[in-house]
Design a protein around this motif. Structure first.
Motif, PDB file in Angstrom:
ATOM      1  N   ALA A 120       0.841  -1.200   0.000  1.00 39.50           N
ATOM      2  CA  ALA A 120       0.000   0.000   0.000  1.00 39.50           C
ATOM      3  C   ALA A 120       0.875   1.248   0.000  1.00 39.50           C
ATOM      4  O   ALA A 120       1.668   1.462   0.922  1.00 39.50           O
ATOM      5  CB  ALA A 120      -0.916   0.009   1.224  1.00 39.50           C
ATOM      6  N   ASP A 121       0.769   2.062  -1.058  1.00 43.48           N
ATOM      7  CA  ASP A 121       1.466   3.340  -1.146  1.00 43.48           C
ATOM      8  C   ASP A 121       0.429   4.435  -0.945  1.00 43.48           C
ATOM      9  O   ASP A 121      -0.452   4.630  -1.784  1.00 43.48           O
ATOM     10  CB  ASP A 121       2.145   3.498  -2.510  1.00 43.48           C
ATOM     11  CG  ASP A 121       3.175   2.402  -2.747  1.00 43.48           C
ATOM     12  OD1 ASP A 121       3.989   2.170  -1.847  1.00 43.48           O
ATOM     13  OD2 ASP A 121       3.155   1.794  -3.830  1.00 43.48           O
ATOM     14  N   PHE A 122       0.531   5.142   0.163  1.00 45.20           N
ATOM     15  CA  PHE A 122      -0.510   6.093   0.541  1.00 45.20           C
ATOM     16  C   PHE A 122      -0.387   7.405  -0.229  1.00 45.20           C
ATOM     17  O   PHE A 122       0.708   7.900  -0.483  1.00 45.20           O
ATOM     18  CB  PHE A 122      -0.456   6.360   2.043  1.00 45.20           C
ATOM     19  CG  PHE A 122      -0.696   5.123   2.864  1.00 45.20           C
ATOM     20  CD1 PHE A 122      -1.937   4.520   2.871  1.00 45.20           C
ATOM     21  CD2 PHE A 122       0.325   4.549   3.605  1.00 45.20           C
ATOM     22  CE1 PHE A 122      -2.171   3.367   3.617  1.00 45.20           C
ATOM     23  CE2 PHE A 122       0.108   3.403   4.354  1.00 45.20           C
ATOM     24  CZ  PHE A 122      -1.142   2.810   4.357  1.00 45.20           C
ATOM     25  N   THR A 162      -5.054   5.617  -1.684  1.00 43.77           N
ATOM     26  CA  THR A 162      -3.732   5.099  -2.023  1.00 43.77           C
ATOM     27  C   THR A 162      -3.366   5.554  -3.429  1.00 43.77           C
ATOM     28  O   THR A 162      -4.219   5.949  -4.220  1.00 43.77           O
ATOM     29  CB  THR A 162      -3.705   3.558  -1.965  1.00 43.77           C
ATOM     30  OG1 THR A 162      -4.694   3.034  -2.867  1.00 43.77           O
ATOM     31  CG2 THR A 162      -3.994   3.059  -0.554  1.00 43.77           C
TER      32      THR A 162
END
Length: 355
Positions: free
Chosen positions: A320-322, A340
């Motif tokens: 998960a890349d916020f 995300t």
């Protein structure tokens, strides 16, 4: 020849029961807004500097390249550019200084409402170190590239205040100089193709059937790691009282915004920011914060050269890349990450006939 038009209104003398007499008189029989006002200076519009100049870009680079072991190539470069006279669109005819009272009195043209104007005063600089390693081999071919860079510009990344602009005053763009909205400090990419070293033309398993089933597979992959995107904290309202448009104001930084263990519920220290005092500009810089970086692994696989069977995984490890958290100081979810940057893991199967 232009055609003629007629404006008329009926039943002026016989209003219906329960309804007021229409607000039309012999002095002005036309509805409000039908005709332009007596002055053109009370409408927000888009204008261009009559002395606009052609923008230009200066670019330079220096690199070294060396071949290793016949199948490996290493390249290192310095790349730079400087862009000048770029079109910069901002809200002008605002007050020249913050303060109390009527901001029109602090404007260079008090009788003109603030409006958009494009001037050829934008500039940006880019400097980068770029590294690349390429290896071509029978079994394992791969390429690694890495870029360490910085892009700096003035006040705005987009067009007409809609793409990342934060100009507190159009009369001093240097105070809003900062890293560009698209600046990514570190960019790392790794791409590879691996052919399983068994089968026809390679090492045999001892079984012709197994050689064809296993030996025709190749595994491809990509790994991408990027720095986070820059952003800043903004405050709603015209706190400086300059007639500038909503969203131009940034927050005052009064502490360290960094957290040891940030979470989507609190991505930075929200107590480190507060609204500026009335009739003042902020003390924080443009794009002073960074969002979460990007970590992505894609793992496509392929079997066969004519009749292909493909098995692919995008964001294979479901990392998960916020996205950038809520930047506005006013809402209750200030500092909260609500999205995300990429989709969740996806698997894809397919068959392809090449002819």
């Amino acid at each position: 020849m232009a055609g003629c038009r007629q404006q008329q209104s009926g039943n002026l003398n016989t209003p219906t029961s329960g309804k007021p007499i229409p607000g039309v008189s012999g002095k002005n029989p036309f509805p409000a807004g039908l005709l332009p006002g007596p002055t053109p200076f009370n409408r927000v519009a888009g204008h261009a500097d009559p002395s606009v100049k052609t923008q230009y870009s200066m670019q330079w680079n220096f690199g070294l390249q060396h071949q290793l072991a016949g199948d490996t190539l290493v390249t290192a470069k310095y790349v730079g550019s400087a862009n000048r006279r770029a079109p910069l669109d901002h809200f002008y005819i605002t007050a020249m200084t913050p303060g109390p009272g009527d901001p029109a009195e602090r404007s260079p043209y008090p009788f003109i409402v603030p409006t958009f104007c494009q001037r050829s005063i934008g500039r940006a600089n880019y400097n980068a170190f770029q590294f690349q390693l390429t290896k071509r081999a029978r079994k394992f071919t791969h390429m690694v590239n890495y870029t360490w860079s910085k892009t700096i510009n003035l006040a705005c990344d987009g067009w007409y205040n809609v793409e990342g602009c934060s100009t507190q005053t159009p009369y001093d763009h240097v105070r809003d100089k900062g890293v560009a909205g698209q600046d990514l400090t570190h960019i790392f990419n790794f791409n590879w193709v691996y052919r399983i070293p068994v089968g026809p033309g390679m090492k045999s398993t001892g079984s012709t059937v197994l050689d064809h089933l296993v030996g025709t597979w190749q595994l491809n992959g990509t790994a991408n790691l990027y720095s986070g995107r820059p952003y800043h904290i903004n405050v709603s309202g015209d706190i400086a009282n300059t007639r500038n448009r909503n969203g131009y104001m940034r927050a005052d930084q009064v502490g360290d915004p960094r957290l040891n263990s940030p979470t989507p519920a609190r991505w930075f220290n929200t107590d480190a920011f507060r609204a500026p005092a009335p009739f003042t500009f902020c003390n924080s810089g443009r794009h002073a914060l960074r969002s979460d970086g990007v970590t992505n692994f894609d793992l496509p696989g392929r079997e066969g050269m004519r009749l292909q069977f493909r098995a692919e995984a995008f964001n294979a490890f479901n990392h998960a890349d916020f996205a950038i958290p809520v930047q506005n100081l006013s809402p209750s979810n200030f500092g909260v990450v609500t999205a995300t940057q990429r989709q969740a893991r996806q698997f894809q199967l397919g068959r392809k006939l090449v002819f």
